[in-house]
Enzyme design. Structure first.
Site, short mmCIF file in Angstrom:
data_model
loop_
_atom_site.label_atom_id
_atom_site.label_comp_id
_atom_site.label_asym_id
_atom_site.label_seq_id
_atom_site.Cartn_x
_atom_site.Cartn_y
_atom_site.Cartn_z
NE ARG A 1 15.38 0.02 73.66
CZ ARG A 1 16.01 1.31 73.54
NH1 ARG A 1 15.20 2.41 73.31
NH2 ARG A 1 17.33 1.46 73.33
CE LYS B 1 4.12 -20.18 72.79
NZ LYS B 1 4.05 -21.70 72.60
CD GLU C 1 -2.43 -26.44 65.12
OE1 GLU C 1 -2.75 -26.49 66.32
OE2 GLU C 1 -1.39 -26.36 64.76
CE LYS D 1 -2.67 -19.91 71.23
NZ LYS D 1 -1.75 -19.94 69.87
CD GLU E 1 4.92 -23.11 75.76
OE1 GLU E 1 4.51 -22.53 74.73
OE2 GLU E 1 5.61 -24.32 75.32
NE ARG F 1 0.87 -20.02 74.53
CZ ARG F 1 1.01 -18.78 73.88
NH1 ARG F 1 1.05 -17.60 74.72
NH2 ARG F 1 0.74 -18.55 72.77
CG ASN G 1 3.53 -27.08 72.50
OD1 ASN G 1 3.25 -26.28 71.62
ND2 ASN G 1 4.38 -26.80 73.57
CG HIS H 1 2.53 -28.87 68.11
ND1 HIS H 1 1.21 -29.11 68.23
CD2 HIS H 1 2.64 -27.58 67.40
CE1 HIS H 1 0.79 -28.19 67.53
NE2 HIS H 1 1.27 -27.30 67.07
CG HIS I 1 9.75 -30.61 65.71
ND1 HIS I 1 9.75 -29.02 65.35
CD2 HIS I 1 10.96 -30.86 65.81
CE1 HIS I 1 11.03 -28.82 65.22
NE2 HIS I 1 12.02 -30.01 65.43
CG HIS J 1 2.61 -26.29 61.82
ND1 HIS J 1 3.69 -26.93 62.67
CD2 HIS J 1 1.75 -26.02 62.68
CE1 HIS J 1 3.15 -26.72 63.96
NE2 HIS J 1 2.00 -26.03 64.05
P1 NAD Z 1 0.83 -19.46 55.55
O1 NAD Z 1 0.89 -18.02 56.38
O2 NAD Z 1 2.20 -19.93 54.89
O3 NAD Z 1 -0.38 -19.44 54.82
C1 NAD Z 1 -0.53 -20.75 53.90
C2 NAD Z 1 -0.57 -20.42 52.79
O4 NAD Z 1 -1.93 -19.95 52.47
C3 NAD Z 1 0.30 -19.57 51.87
O5 NAD Z 1 0.48 -19.73 50.68
C4 NAD Z 1 -0.72 -18.03 52.11
O6 NAD Z 1 -0.08 -17.27 51.14
C5 NAD Z 1 -1.95 -18.59 51.80
N1 NAD Z 1 -3.15 -17.92 52.23
C6 NAD Z 1 -3.16 -17.16 53.23
N2 NAD Z 1 -4.66 -16.74 53.36
C7 NAD Z 1 -4.99 -16.83 52.32
C8 NAD Z 1 -6.53 -16.53 51.80
N3 NAD Z 1 -7.36 -16.35 52.40
N4 NAD Z 1 -6.60 -17.15 50.49
C9 NAD Z 1 -5.62 -17.60 49.71
N5 NAD Z 1 -4.39 -18.16 50.05
C10 NAD Z 1 -4.33 -17.75 51.30
O7 NAD Z 1 0.54 -20.68 56.72
P2 NAD Z 1 -0.22 -20.84 57.92
O8 NAD Z 1 -0.60 -22.26 58.02
O9 NAD Z 1 -1.62 -19.72 58.06
O10 NAD Z 1 0.95 -20.71 59.24
C11 NAD Z 1 1.97 -21.38 59.64
C12 NAD Z 1 2.99 -20.56 60.29
O11 NAD Z 1 2.36 -20.42 61.57
C13 NAD Z 1 4.19 -21.16 60.55
O12 NAD Z 1 5.19 -20.44 60.40
C14 NAD Z 1 4.09 -21.63 61.93
O13 NAD Z 1 5.32 -21.61 62.77
C15 NAD Z 1 3.29 -20.45 62.56
N6 NAD Z 1 2.72 -20.71 63.85
C16 NAD Z 1 2.50 -19.80 64.78
C17 NAD Z 1 1.88 -19.93 65.87
C18 NAD Z 1 1.87 -19.04 67.27
O14 NAD Z 1 1.42 -19.18 68.09
N7 NAD Z 1 2.43 -17.93 66.78
C19 NAD Z 1 1.13 -21.17 66.09
C20 NAD Z 1 0.70 -22.23 65.13
C21 NAD Z 1 1.70 -21.94 63.87
N1 GLY Z 2 0.65 -22.51 69.19
C1 GLY Z 2 1.09 -22.63 70.59
C2 GLY Z 2 0.89 -21.73 71.63
O1 GLY Z 2 0.54 -20.64 70.94
O2 GLY Z 2 1.30 -21.70 72.34
#
Ligand code: NAD
Ligand code: GLY
Length: 369
Positions: free
Chosen positions: A121, A143, A185, A227, A237, A242, A246, A249, A253, A267
């Protein structure tokens, strides 16, 4: 090192931004590491570059790092990997008062954060973001989610980390394409709420992407500050504040969905195109000038990102893209709110956008330029 507080009553935490934070992990985490065994979740790409640094730091301070190294990629945000991660955390006897370290990009952060939200939990977790996208966006704000067959991020929880350590050194090993995607971003914060920061991005974007450490520190710190302000005002949100994050987005999307959420369009690349579309659509509605929309497109293009949806060769019509939007989790009681612009730095939520008009607009964009 810059320290940015995320002010949330009872759940506040710091985001620290600087080079060398991973090498200083035990001191940075302090009392959050309360047992010898330290559980760390990462992916194989990140482990190849950064495991040694983390091991040396923890071993040197008398800790015993325990690793779960996952396959890289979006597919890790799945029920199957979540089950594997939960079983591993339970086998490691992680307790509610413990902290799990999430070392990686948004995929590792979202997955590990969700696991932490539901383990017994709720246990603690620390975000160690290693992509630009994760440092400026996903690691901050709580998130967490996995994807299901029905769509992306549809199963998740709000669960704030106890600490975020954004080590700028990790950007040195990040592939250039991932840097560009994350940079979208960064520009986003300027476009949606801060014209001065947008102007700074116009002048300094190339330096950030070329590895200029001072420029990177400024870009990440200002993004996190933006942020953190929004999250402090509207953590869940609910007020519309918040939702402004987006920007780009909803259009993005649709592009991601049409390209199968694949490497064809990352993305951040989709968000970049989505912001250009949101700006041009705002101009179509008479909210901003065509010149401002052009300035936004130029800033995206100067960061090496595509700013023309027609260049994607999508081979679809506007209505198809709108249909993808209707499966977006941003749908709210049958309406789809769009983040549009009254100017550079003045985003607002428009809940009365005609989807027929959006389809007609996209039809032009798909063929133009
Ligand atoms: P990711 O985590 O897939 O990383 C991108 C690539 O870079 C991967 O292949 C990873 O192995 C590699 N990598 C990471 N760090 C590295 C480093 N320092 N050196 C070499 N390679 C490295 O992608 P991302 O763009 O970081 O994140 C995308 C995800 O984030 C999506 O799932 C999206 O939905 C999510 N997201 C979440 C939020 C939120 O608020 N929680 C906001 C935006 C995006
Ligand atoms: N990435 C959008 C949010 O965190 O709300």
């Amino acid at each position: 090192m810059a320290v940015i507080p995320v002010e949330l009553a009872g759940r506040g935490y710091q985001v620290r931004v600087g080079a060398g934070l991973l090498a200083d992990l035990p001191a940075q985490c302090g009392a959050l590491l309360r047992k010898r065994a330290v559980p760390i979740v990462t992916d194989a790409n990140v482990a190849a570059h950064w495991r040694e640094t983390v091991d040396a730091a923890l071993n040197g301070a008398g800790f015993a790092p325990r690793w779960l190294v996952l396959e890289p990629g979006e597919s890790a945000k799945s029920w199957g990997t979540l089950e594997r991660l939960m079983d591993w955390l339970l086998a490691e006897e992680v307790e509610r008062g413990d902290h799990v370290l999430a070392l990686g990009g948004g995929v590792i952060g979202d997955l590990t954060g969700f696991a932490a939200a539901i383990l017994k939990r709720g246990c603690g977790f620390v975000q160690l973001p290693t992509t630009l996208l994760a440092q400026v966006d996903s690691s901050v704000g709580g998130k967490t989610a996995i994807n299901t067959a029905a769509g992306k991020n549809l199963v998740g929880a709000f669960h704030q980390p106890s600490l975020v350590l954004a080590d700028l050194g990790t950007l040195d090993t990040l592939p250039a394409r991932e840097m560009g995607a994350g940079y979208a971003e960064v520009i986003k914060y300027g476009i949606l709420g801060d014209p001065a920061f947008f102007a700074w991005c116009e002048a300094n974007g190339p330096a950030v992407l070329a590895g200029d450490r001072a420029a990177q520190e400024y870009a990440v710190t200002e993004s996190v500050r933006a942020k953190a302000r929004v999250v402090a005002e509207d953590e869940r949100e609910t007020t519309g504040m918040r939702a402004l994050l987006n920007l780009g987005h909803t259009f993005g999307h649709a592009l991601e969905a049409h390209t199968g959420f694949s490497d064809r369009l990352l993305h951040g690349e989709a968000v970049a195109l989505g912001m250009v579309l949101a700006a041009r659509y705002s101009a179509r509605r008479g909210y901003i000038s065509a010149a401002d929309a052009g300035r936004i497109a130029a800033s995206i293009a100067s960061a090496g990102l595509s700013s023309e949806v027609s260049a994607l060769g999508l081979n679809c019509d506007g209505a198809t893209l709108v249909a993808h939007m209707l499966h977006d989790k941003k749908m709210d009681a049958g309406t789809l709110p769009f983040v549009l612009l009254h100017g550079i730095g003045t985003a607002f939520l428009d809940k009365a956008v005609s989807l027929e008009d959006v389809a007609a607009f996209l039809e032009i964009e798909l063929r133009a330029h």
